[in-house]
Design an enzyme around this catalytic site. Structure first.
Site, PDB file in Angstrom:
ATOM      1  N   GLU A 127     -10.960  -8.058  -6.525  1.00  0.00           N
ATOM      2  CA  GLU A 127     -10.392  -9.112  -7.384  1.00  0.00           C
ATOM      3  C   GLU A 127     -11.245  -9.460  -8.601  1.00  0.00           C
ATOM      4  O   GLU A 127     -10.711  -9.778  -9.675  1.00  0.00           O
ATOM      5  CB  GLU A 127     -10.112 -10.375  -6.553  1.00  0.00           C
ATOM      6  CG  GLU A 127      -8.975 -10.229  -5.549  1.00  0.00           C
ATOM      7  CD  GLU A 127      -9.357  -9.460  -4.283  1.00  0.00           C
ATOM      8  OE1 GLU A 127     -10.575  -9.285  -4.047  1.00  0.00           O
ATOM      9  OE2 GLU A 127      -8.448  -9.025  -3.538  1.00  0.00           O
ATOM     10  N   ASP A 174      -1.957 -16.173  -2.840  1.00  0.00           N
ATOM     11  CA  ASP A 174      -2.310 -15.432  -4.061  1.00  0.00           C
ATOM     12  C   ASP A 174      -1.233 -14.603  -4.762  1.00  0.00           C
ATOM     13  O   ASP A 174      -0.778 -14.919  -5.858  1.00  0.00           O
ATOM     14  CB  ASP A 174      -3.552 -14.567  -3.805  1.00  0.00           C
ATOM     15  CG  ASP A 174      -3.483 -13.717  -2.515  1.00  0.00           C
ATOM     16  OD1 ASP A 174      -2.430 -13.681  -1.886  1.00  0.00           O
ATOM     17  OD2 ASP A 174      -4.507 -13.082  -2.173  1.00  0.00           O
ATOM     18  N   ARG A 185       0.830  -1.219   0.000  1.00  0.00           N
ATOM     19  CA  ARG A 185       0.000   0.000   0.000  1.00  0.00           C
ATOM     20  C   ARG A 185       0.856   1.257   0.000  1.00  0.00           C
ATOM     21  O   ARG A 185       0.723   2.116  -0.868  1.00  0.00           O
ATOM     22  CB  ARG A 185      -0.940   0.010   1.206  1.00  0.00           C
ATOM     23  CG  ARG A 185      -1.862  -1.200   1.217  1.00  0.00           C
ATOM     24  CD  ARG A 185      -2.960  -1.075   2.259  1.00  0.00           C
ATOM     25  NE  ARG A 185      -3.494  -2.394   2.583  1.00  0.00           N
ATOM     26  CZ  ARG A 185      -4.739  -2.617   2.990  1.00  0.00           C
ATOM     27  NH1 ARG A 185      -5.569  -1.624   3.148  1.00  0.00           N
ATOM     28  NH2 ARG A 185      -5.138  -3.840   3.271  1.00  0.00           N
TER      29      ARG A 185
HETATM   30  C1  DMJ Z   1      -5.504  -5.969  -1.293  1.00  0.00           C
HETATM   31  O1  DMJ Z   1      -4.934  -5.316  -0.227  1.00  0.00           O
HETATM   32  C2  DMJ Z   1      -4.488  -6.635  -2.153  1.00  0.00           C
HETATM   33  O2  DMJ Z   1      -5.045  -6.885  -3.378  1.00  0.00           O
HETATM   34  C3  DMJ Z   1      -3.951  -7.901  -1.568  1.00  0.00           C
HETATM   35  O3  DMJ Z   1      -3.078  -8.566  -2.420  1.00  0.00           O
HETATM   36  C4  DMJ Z   1      -5.047  -8.835  -1.193  1.00  0.00           C
HETATM   37  N1  DMJ Z   1      -6.239  -8.259  -0.773  1.00  0.00           N
HETATM   38  C5  DMJ Z   1      -6.571  -6.892  -0.786  1.00  0.00           C
HETATM   39  C6  DMJ Z   1      -7.874  -6.599  -1.463  1.00  0.00           C
HETATM   40  O4  DMJ Z   1      -8.826  -7.556  -1.367  1.00  0.00           O
END
Ligand code: DMJ
Length: 631
Positions: free
Chosen positions: A527, A393, A263
C-alpha cells in the site's frame, strides 16, 4: 450345382430380375436415398433429425474445453506450428497482423503444446472448427480485441523512450534492479513451489492456504501481468503454460469470494487484456460463474465464503458471529464483474454488482459513513465500525475507479465516492500534535487513533480522485493525499528496518509507530509504494522515487533470503525474523508498483487503465475510437 457358362445365357437374379431391370431398380433406389438424406438438411424443421444424425460431431464443448481448444489448436497432432497463430501484440507492437510483428511474436507469445488435463482433453476430442463455439448465451465466440486495443490512447507499455542507445540512466538501473527482484521471486517460486499458492522460502516448499477453495497457483495468476509488463518473456511463457496445462477449475473447497475475485479473476482478466490470449478470458468467465452462488441471499449482498462443490454460501465466523458480510469484500467486485459481463456477454455479473450498489445507495448511513459489517439477510448495518484500512478499504477505492473505468460516465459512483470522502474527512481525518495527517478508525463516534498499513493506499486513491473533484476541492485533495502519504512514509522511516509495521498509532506522545509487538510485522505489503506511484505520477516530485528506493533497499536487506522474499516479524529489529511467506501480492502489487514508479507515465497509462485492488490493470471503457493505436 455347377452352372456352366453358356454363351448368350444371362442368369436370373434371386428376385427373378434380369440385368437391365436390376440397373433401373438400383438407379431408382439411389435417387430415393439421396432425396431423403437431402431433405434432412433442406427442410426447415430438420434440426432435431440433424442432431440425431450429427450429434457426435457437433456436441458443444464445455467452456473449459473451449479454452483448451482455443489455446492449443494443434495439440492433437502434436506438430509445431510453422508460425505462431495471430494472437496478442507483443509489447510495443501495434499491428498484430503485420509480418514483422508476427516474427517478433515468435519468442514472446509462442504457442505451447501441453498434454492438458485428462477430462478437459477428452472433451475437446473430435471437435472441429464448430466445436470452438461455446455454449449459447454464455460466452461469445470472440471479443474484438483489435478494436479494443485501437481505442487505447497510449501503447500499453508506453513509447519506451529510454529503450534508446543512450547511456544507462540512474532510473533505468533502478528499474532493472526491481525487474531482477521479480525474476528472483518468480524463479524461487518456480523452483520450490510451482503450482502451489505461495512459496515458503525458508522451508523451500509450497503452501496452499485455505482462501481459494482448492484452486492452486495463486502466485502464477497474480504474477502474469507483472511478468508481461517487465518483459520477462520466458517467465511469462512458463506462467502461461501452467495456466493452460495445470490450472483446473474443477475444485470443491470453500473459497473467499473477495480473494478469488481480486487475485484470480483480476489476474486472468488483465492477462487477457494485455495479450488477447483466449485461455485467460475463458478461464476468468468460467471461474466467475463459480462465484455466483455467493449472491444467493435475501438482499443479493453476497456472503464472504462460497462452497465450490455444493454451491452453498456462508459468512465468515469472525464477522459478527457469522451474521455479516464485509464492506471491503462485497464492495470490491464491481470492476471485475463489469469486465466479466463485457467479455462474456452474460449480464448476470453486472446485475449482481449493480444490485450491491443499489442496496448501499439506499441504506441510511450514520453521518454519511459506511460501516464495515452488513447483514446480507436484513440489509442492515450490524456494527458501527468504520475504517479506511482493513474491512473497509477497497470499497472506497472501487467507487472512484468505477467512475474512471466507465470513462467518467458512472455518475452514481462518482457521487458516492466524493460524498464518502467528505464524511471521512469530517469524522476520521486528524492531524497529530507532531503535524502528521492520518485517518483514524471510528467506532460509533469514538476514534481509535491508529492507521493500518492497509489504509496507506488511501494517499494514492485521494490523489487519483483529486482531478475530478469540484474545482474548489482539487488542490485540497492533492495536499491531503500528499500529507497522508508522508505520514505512511514516516511509519517506515521511524522503524529500524525502514519498513513499516502492520499498524501504527498516534497517542501517548508516540506517533506513526506500532505500540505492540503483535502489530510490528511487515508482510511484503504494497500500500505504501502504491501511494508513492500515484503521487509520483501526479506531481513528479523526486521525493517519491527516493522513498520508493528506500523500500527497495530495505526489502533487499531484510526480506531477501536465499530462496525468495519473506515477510519479517518485527520491523523494529535489525536482525530479521522471517515469517517464511512470499505473499502473492508481493509479485502482483509491491514489485509492480515499484517498477511503475521508476517507469514513464505512459506505461500502463492512467488514461487507459485502472488497477484493481490487487494491482491488476483493467482497461477504461473508451467507447469512442479516438485512440492513437495504443497497441
Ligand atoms: C491485497 O491482497 C489487496 O491489496 C487487498 O485489497 C488488501 N490487501 C492485500 C495486500 O496488502
Amino acid at each position: 450345382m455347377l452352372v456352366r457358362k453358356v454363351p448368350g445365357f444371362v442368369p436370373a437374379s434371386p428376385w427373378g430380375l434380369r440385368l437391365p431391370q436390376k440397373f433401373v431398380f438400383l438407379l431408382f433406389l439411389s435417387g430415393l436415398v439421396t432425396l431423403c438424406f437431402g431433405a434432412l438438411f433442406l427442410l426447415p424443421n430438420s434440426s432435431r433429425l440433424k442432431r440425431l444424425f450429427l450429434a457426435p460431431r457437433t456436441q458443444q464443448p464445455s467452456l473449459e474445453a473451449v479454452a483448451q481448444v482455443a489455446s492449443h489448436p494443434r495439440a492433437r497432432g502434436q506438430e509445431s506450428p510453422p508460425n505462431p497463430a495471430p494472437a496478442a501484440p507483443a509489447p510495443g507492437e501495434d499491428d498484430p497482423g503485420s509480418q514483422a510483428s508476427s516474427r517478433r511474436r515468435k519468442g514472446w507469445l509462442r504457442r505451447t503444446h501441453p498434454t492438458g488435463h485428462r477430462e478437459e482433453a477428452t472433451a475437446t476430442r473430435g471437435g472441429g472448427a464448430t466445436a470452438l463455439r461455446p455454449q449459447e448465451g454464455s460466452v461469445p465466440s470472440s471479443f474484438d480485441f483489435k478494436a479494443f486495443r485501437s481505442r487505447l490512447r497510449h501503447p500499453v507499455l508506453g513509447t519506451r523512450a529510454d529503450g534508446s542507445k543512450e547511456p544507462q540512466s540512474l532510473v533505468q538501473t533502478q528499474r532493472e534492479k526491481i525487474k531482477e527482484m521479480m525474476q528472483f521471486a518468480w524463479q524461487s517460486y518456480k523452483r520450490y513451489a510451482m503450482g502451489k499458492n505461495e512459496l515458503r522460502p525458508l522451508t523451500r516448499d509450497g503452501y496452499e492456504g485455505n482462501m481459494f477453495g482448492g484452486l492452486s497457483g495463486a502466485t502464477v495468476i497474480d504474477s502474469l501481468d507483472t511478468l508481461y509488463l517487465m518483459e520477462l518473456k520466458e517467465e511469462f511463457q512458463e506462467a502461461k503454460a501452467w495456466v493452460e496445462e495445470s490450472f483446473h477449475l474443477n475444485v470443491s473447497g470453500e473459497a473467499s469470494l473477495f480473494e478469488v475475485n481480486i487475485r484470480y479473476i483480476g489476474g486472468l482478466l488483465s492477462a487477457f487484456y494485455l495479450t488477447g490470449e483466449e485461455v485467460f478470458r475463458i478461464k476468468a468467465i468460467k471461474l466467475g460463474e463459480k462465484l455466483l452462488p455467493a449472491f444467493d441471499t435475501p438482499t443479493g449482498i453476497p456472503k464472504g465464503v462460497v462452497n465450490f462443490k455444493s454451491g452453498s454460501n456462508r459468512s465468515w465466523g469472525w464477522a459478527m458471529a457469522g451474521s455479516s458480510s464485509i464492506l471491503a469484500e462485497f464492495g470490491s467486485l464491481h470492476l471485475e464483474f463489469l469486465h466479466l459481463t463485457q467479455l462474456s456477454g452474460n449480464q448476470v455479473f453486472a446485475e449482481k454488482v449493480r444490485n450491491i450498489r443499489k442496496v448501499l445507495r439506499e441504506i441510511d448511513k450514520p453521518f454519511g459513513l459506511y460501516p464495515n459489517f452488513l447483514s446480507p439477510v436484513s440489509g442492515n448495518w450490524m456494527q458501527h465500525h468504520v475504517s479506511v484500512g482493513g474491512l473497509g478499504d477497497s470499497f472506497y477505492e472501487y467507487l472512484i475507479k468505477s467512475w474512471l473505468m466507465s470513462a467518467k460516465t458512472d455518475m452514481e459512483a462518482k457521487d458516492m465516492y466524493y460524498e464518502a470522502l467528505e464524511a471521512i474527512e469530517t469524522h476520521l481525518v486528524n492531524v497529530s500534535p507532531g503535524g502528521l495527517t492520518y485517518i483514524a478508525e471510528w467506532r460509533g463516534g469514538i476514534l481509535d487513533h491508529k492507521m493500518g498499513h492497509l489504509a496507506c493506499f488511501s494517499g494514492g486513491m485521494i490523489a487519483l480522485g483529486a482531478e475530478d473533484a469540484k474545482e474548489e476541492k482539487r488542490a485540497h485533495y492533492r495536499e491531503l493525499a500528499a500529507q497522508i502519504t508522508k505520514t505512511c512514509h514516516e511509519s517506515y522511516a521511524r522503524s529500524d528496518t525502514k519498513l513499516g509495521p502492520e499498524a501504527f498509532w498516534f497517542n501517548s506522545g508516540r506517533e506513526a509507530v506500532a505500540t505492540q509487538t503483535s502489530e510490528s510485522y511487515y508482510i511484503l505489503r504494497p500500500e505504501v509504494v502504491e501511494s508513492y506511484m500515484y503521487l509520483w505520477r501526479q506531481t513528479h516530485d523526486p521525493i517519491y522515487r527516493e522513498w520508493g528506493w528506500e523500500v527497495v533497499m530495505a526489502l533487499e536487506k531484510y526480506c531477501r533470503t536465499e530462496a525468495g522474499f519473506s515477510g519479517i516479524q518485527d520491523v523494529y529489529s535489525k536482525v530479521p525474523n522471517h515469517d517464511n511467506k512470499q505473499q502473492t501480492f508481493f509479485l502482483a502489487e509491491t514489485l509492480k508498483y515499484l517498477y511503475l514508479l521508476f517507469s514513464e507515465d505512459d506505461m500502463l497509462s492512467l488514461e487507459d487503465w485502472v488497477f484493481n485492488t490487487e494491482a491488476h490493470p483493467l482497461p477504461v471503457n473508451h467507447s469512442d475510437s479516438s485512440g492513437r493505436g495504443g497497441g
